[in-house]
Structures are given as C-alpha cells and as structure tokens.
Write a protein that holds these residues in place. Structure first.
Motif, PDB file in Angstrom:
ATOM      1  N   PRO A  57       0.945  -1.173  -0.158  1.00  0.00           N
ATOM      2  CA  PRO A  57      -0.277   0.051   0.022  1.00  0.00           C
ATOM      3  C   PRO A  57       0.931   1.213  -0.053  1.00  0.00           C
ATOM      4  N   ASN A  58       2.130   1.289   0.330  1.00  0.00           N
ATOM      5  CA  ASN A  58       3.109   2.355   0.390  1.00  0.00           C
ATOM      6  C   ASN A  58       3.111   3.269  -0.797  1.00  0.00           C
ATOM      7  N   ASN A  59       2.808   2.278  -2.205  1.00  0.00           N
ATOM      8  CA  ASN A  59       2.621   2.948  -3.573  1.00  0.00           C
ATOM      9  C   ASN A  59       1.727   4.168  -3.822  1.00  0.00           C
ATOM     10  N   TRP A  60       0.567   3.987  -2.896  1.00  0.00           N
ATOM     11  CA  TRP A  60      -0.345   4.746  -3.408  1.00  0.00           C
ATOM     12  C   TRP A  60      -0.889   5.760  -2.327  1.00  0.00           C
ATOM     13  N   LEU A  61      -0.252   5.586  -0.997  1.00  0.00           N
ATOM     14  CA  LEU A  61      -0.640   6.265   0.051  1.00  0.00           C
ATOM     15  C   LEU A  61       0.456   6.801   0.915  1.00  0.00           C
ATOM     16  N   SER A  62       0.722   8.084   1.190  1.00  0.00           N
ATOM     17  CA  SER A  62       1.540   8.375   2.397  1.00  0.00           C
ATOM     18  C   SER A  62       0.779   9.420   3.227  1.00  0.00           C
ATOM     19  N   THR A  63       1.165   9.410   4.524  1.00  0.00           N
ATOM     20  CA  THR A  63       0.479  10.522   5.372  1.00  0.00           C
ATOM     21  C   THR A  63       1.817  11.154   6.259  1.00  0.00           C
ATOM     22  N   HIS A  64       1.285  12.410   6.422  1.00  0.00           N
ATOM     23  CA  HIS A  64       2.399  13.430   6.818  1.00  0.00           C
ATOM     24  C   HIS A  64       1.800  14.050   8.051  1.00  0.00           C
ATOM     25  N   ALA A  65       2.877  14.864   8.768  1.00  0.00           N
ATOM     26  CA  ALA A  65       2.685  15.577  10.057  1.00  0.00           C
ATOM     27  C   ALA A  65       1.825  16.817   9.693  1.00  0.00           C
ATOM     28  N   GLY A  66       0.951  17.065  10.452  1.00  0.00           N
ATOM     29  CA  GLY A  66      -0.012  18.115  10.359  1.00  0.00           C
ATOM     30  C   GLY A  66      -1.217  17.940   9.569  1.00  0.00           C
ATOM     31  N   GLY A  67      -1.536  16.577   9.593  1.00  0.00           N
ATOM     32  CA  GLY A  67      -2.655  16.140   9.043  1.00  0.00           C
ATOM     33  C   GLY A  67      -2.711  16.016   7.480  1.00  0.00           C
ATOM     34  N   TYR A  68      -1.846  15.653   6.672  1.00  0.00           N
ATOM     35  CA  TYR A  68      -1.885  15.600   5.244  1.00  0.00           C
ATOM     36  C   TYR A  68      -1.607  14.306   4.926  1.00  0.00           C
ATOM     37  N   VAL A  69      -2.557  13.892   3.971  1.00  0.00           N
ATOM     38  CA  VAL A  69      -2.397  12.614   3.299  1.00  0.00           C
ATOM     39  C   VAL A  69      -2.300  12.659   1.758  1.00  0.00           C
ATOM     40  N   ALA A  70      -1.382  11.909   0.947  1.00  0.00           N
ATOM     41  CA  ALA A  70      -1.226  11.936  -0.369  1.00  0.00           C
ATOM     42  C   ALA A  70      -1.764  10.785  -0.939  1.00  0.00           C
ATOM     43  N   VAL A  71      -2.470  10.994  -2.058  1.00  0.00           N
ATOM     44  CA  VAL A  71      -2.739   9.592  -3.015  1.00  0.00           C
ATOM     45  C   VAL A  71      -2.131   9.790  -4.265  1.00  0.00           C
ATOM     46  N   TYR A  72      -1.558   8.430  -4.523  1.00  0.00           N
ATOM     47  CA  TYR A  72      -0.551   8.979  -6.139  1.00  0.00           C
ATOM     48  C   TYR A  72      -1.115   8.190  -7.120  1.00  0.00           C
ATOM     49  N   PRO A  73      -0.671   8.677  -8.217  1.00  0.00           N
ATOM     50  CA  PRO A  73      -0.528   7.872  -9.460  1.00  0.00           C
ATOM     51  C   PRO A  73       0.188   6.663  -9.677  1.00  0.00           C
ATOM     52  N   MET A  74      -0.384   5.567 -10.188  1.00  0.00           N
ATOM     53  CA  MET A  74       0.514   4.240 -10.426  1.00  0.00           C
ATOM     54  C   MET A  74       0.718   3.938 -11.594  1.00  0.00           C
ATOM     55  N   TYR A  75       1.624   3.348 -11.937  1.00  0.00           N
ATOM     56  CA  TYR A  75       2.216   2.746 -13.522  1.00  0.00           C
ATOM     57  C   TYR A  75       1.443   1.868 -14.008  1.00  0.00           C
ATOM     58  N   ALA A  76       1.088   0.803 -13.219  1.00  0.00           N
ATOM     59  CA  ALA A  76       0.586  -0.248 -13.821  1.00  0.00           C
ATOM     60  C   ALA A  76      -0.835  -0.130 -13.745  1.00  0.00           C
ATOM     61  N   SER A  77      -1.674  -0.523 -14.789  1.00  0.00           N
ATOM     62  CA  SER A  77      -3.021  -0.129 -14.662  1.00  0.00           C
ATOM     63  C   SER A  77      -3.835  -1.120 -13.774  1.00  0.00           C
ATOM     64  N   ASN A  78      -3.476  -2.259 -13.539  1.00  0.00           N
ATOM     65  CA  ASN A  78      -4.117  -3.236 -12.743  1.00  0.00           C
ATOM     66  C   ASN A  78      -3.664  -2.733 -11.201  1.00  0.00           C
ATOM     67  N   ARG A  79      -2.708  -1.887 -11.022  1.00  0.00           N
ATOM     68  CA  ARG A  79      -2.528  -1.462  -9.474  1.00  0.00           C
ATOM     69  C   ARG A  79      -3.476  -0.410  -9.185  1.00  0.00           C
ATOM     70  N   ARG A  80      -4.141   0.393 -10.101  1.00  0.00           N
ATOM     71  CA  ARG A  80      -4.685   1.492  -9.769  1.00  0.00           C
ATOM     72  C   ARG A  80      -5.829   1.448  -8.886  1.00  0.00           C
ATOM     73  N   HIS A  81      -6.590   0.181  -8.907  1.00  0.00           N
ATOM     74  CA  HIS A  81      -7.644   0.105  -7.813  1.00  0.00           C
ATOM     75  C   HIS A  81      -7.362  -0.325  -6.690  1.00  0.00           C
ATOM     76  N   GLU A  82      -6.169  -0.286  -6.305  1.00  0.00           N
ATOM     77  CA  GLU A  82      -5.707  -0.656  -5.051  1.00  0.00           C
ATOM     78  C   GLU A  82      -5.971   0.300  -3.953  1.00  0.00           C
ATOM     79  N   ARG A  83      -6.245   1.453  -4.593  1.00  0.00           N
ATOM     80  CA  ARG A  83      -6.638   2.756  -3.736  1.00  0.00           C
ATOM     81  C   ARG A  83      -7.944   2.499  -3.175  1.00  0.00           C
TER      82      ARG A  83
END
Length: 341
Positions: A80-106
């Motif tokens: 899951p670390n490829n599509w999600l990261s969290t950060h101090a201060g209450g921030y979350v990032a969601v990322y674009p994935m290279y392999a099309s069959n990985r994109r619905h891991e989010r």
C-alpha cells in the motif's frame, strides 16, 4: 511518534497474492512462483508471511491496522505504500500508479480509517495524473527524510520528475532526484529498494548512482545533520537490504524504542559491522517473507506508515467504528483468525 519513525502502520492482508505480470518488465527484483506451485499455495504462504509481519510489529509495540483484500485482480495490494502516504500536520497524499491493474488498490475505507482514528486535515490526490501517463508511486518512488524535509527519488517509469516537484511544493520537501542503475545499466524501479532513511542512520546503495558529483551531493545531504550513513552494495540491494523502514515501538514495560523492520533475507545480507551500526540506534525486527519478495518488494513496501496525530479516545463521536478494521491481532472483519493461517 518521532518525525521520521511512525508508531502506527497500515498493512493489507491480501487473500489472493501472486507476482504481478504487469510489473515484471521494469522490476528486476521480481520472480515467478516456484514451478508446480499452485496459486492457492502461493497465496496461503504469502498470507502466513503477512500475518507474521503484523504479529512481529505488534510485539514490538507498533500499532497495526490490518485491512483484508479478497479481490483476486489486485495482485500487488500487499504494497500500500505505493498509493498512500501520510504526513505531520494532518496531510495525506494519494498517488498515480504506473501499472493499470494496480490503480484500483486505492481504497476509500483506508482513508476513512485515517479520518476517523487520526487527525486528517487535507487529502491531496494526484491519481488523476494517470490519464496523462505520468506517475509517482508514493514512498516506493520516493524515500522521505521527514526531519530534514528531503525527498530522495531515483528516476524511473514510476517516478516522474514533474510530479515529484509538485509533491515537494505541496508538502514542503526538497526534491533530490538522481539516476540509479545496476551493473547491467538497469534503472532501480523504486527508490526504496536502494535506500532507507532513518532518524540516526541511513542505508543507501550510493554505488548505484553513477554520476560521481550527484553521488557526493546525496552523501552530503544525508549526513549533514550527523546521521550515520551505512553504504550497502548492489548485491545487498538484491537481497532487499535497502527495503527497510524505521518505526517507533514500545517495550512490554511501556518504554519507547526505535526498530528497523526488514526481511530476514535482508538481515542475513548485512555484515556484522553494518548490524552493529544499526543497533546503535535501532533494534532490528526481521521477518521471513520469501513468497512476498517474489513480487519484487519486501517489508518496506508492505508498510504504509501513519505520521498523523491520533484522535483522543475521549471523543467517541469522532472515532466511529470502521467496518473491516480491527487492531486486535486475532481479528479481521470481526472474525477470529488466530488459527486461519
């Protein structure tokens, strides 16, 4: 929780696991399952390895949120670390994935867990960039120094420099991109297979940065604040020695401790001197995950760290139950799974 080492993580308990054929072309670490081994056997072995990692982290005093995944079309959901990261201060990032069959891991339920149990102010979603064919696979593509605010990133199909710049602007990191290749000239597909940055130590395969000037710039940036640099070799990288992560745990008596989570294979590849340097600041927690490593990732790839403040338990209206989540090591989806693996 320290700035660099979170005390809570997310793991995905994938019921159907297999090395992903869609990622094999650019992942030199990926292998096929043993000949003659059935898909069910591969999945069962991987499931036992996932459960072993969760148990080891809990024993080290780390909070572990486990999500089950029954979808057989998501072979890499254990990472899951490829599509999600969290950060101090209450921030979350969601990322674009290279392999099309990985994109619905989010998964929206993962984000709901974060919002219900932790203080989330803003979710920044870059996934729409997939339509433009540009990608940044989270803390696989970047290794983040949360203390000095540096994002180390090896150029590859999975790390677009323009998205890196955008992320660094949004989250206040200094981008440090470089080319890293093996002895055959093959680029590292993810930065987190060649580098791990902790609070007081860093493991980094600097020899894979062929540009000498850039290599020395990375070395200087890693060590400028007194961090100990442990240089690992390309051979050790192939044993996943770089795919480790520092976490913040507690002893049974409640004392704080720093741990470095890695695979048993990675631990075996380290020299006695390297282990001694690591153990000056971290306790090594090593788990054997040979089946999962067939997919080209190891322990670091399996862990999405939570760098967020927890909501007070005294505010029940702000911490509703989230279906499918349980921190108890013996339950998932409300079922007793202690004997299932």
């Amino acid at each position: 929780m320290s700035a660099q080492a979170p005390n809570a993580v997310i793991l995905i308990r994938a019921l159907r696991f297999t090395p992903n054929p869609a990622t094999a072309a650019d992942n030199a670490f990926q292998s096929d399952a043993p000949e003659g081994q059935s898909g069910d056997a591969t999945s069962a072995r991987a499931l036992a390895e996932m459960d072993a990692l969760a148990a080891a982290l809990r024993e080290a005093g780390v909070t572990v949120h486990v999500f089950e995944d029954e979808d057989h079309t998501r072979p890499d959901s254990v990472f899951p670390n490829n599509w999600l990261s969290t950060h101090a201060g209450g921030y979350v990032a969601v990322y674009p994935m290279y392999a099309s069959n990985r994109r619905h891991e989010r998964r929206s339920d993962v984000l709901e867990l974060l919002k219900s149990r932790y203080r989330v102010q803003t979710i920044v979603d870059y996934s729409g960039l997939e339509a433009d064919g540009i990608f940044l696979e989270g803390t696989g593509a970047m290794v983040l120094d949360h203390v000095s605010r540096v994002a180390y990133a090896a150029r590859s199909h999975r790390m677009d420099a323009h998205v890196l710049e955008r992320f660094c602007t949004d989250f206040s990191y200094e981008p440090m991109a470089f080319d890293a290749v093996d002895s055959d000239g093959v680029p590292a597909y993810h930065t987190n297979v060649i580098a791990c940055v902790g609070t007081e130590i860093a493991l980094f395969a600097l020899e894979m940065i062929r540009d000498e000037q850039r290599r020395e710039q990375v070395r200087e940036r890693l060590t400028v604040n007194g961090r100990t640099l442990i240089e690992i070799t390309e051979d050790q990288v192939r044993e996943f020695a770089g795919n480790a992560v520092e976490l913040h745990g507690r002893t049974p008596e409640g004392r704080k401790r720093s741990i470095l989570a890695m695979s048993a294979r990675a631990r075996r590849s380290l020299t006695d001197e390297q282990v001694a340097l690591i153990e000056e600041s971290c306790e090594i927690v090593a788990v054997d995950i040979p089946t999962i490593e067939l997919a080209g990732g190891s322990v670091r790839c399996m862990i999405a760290g939570i760098h967020l403040d927890r909501r007070p338990s005294a505010e029940p209206e702000l911490t509703p139950a989230v279906e499918g989540i349980d921190e108890d090591p013996h339950t998932v989806d409300g079922r007793d799974v202690a004997d299932e693996s």
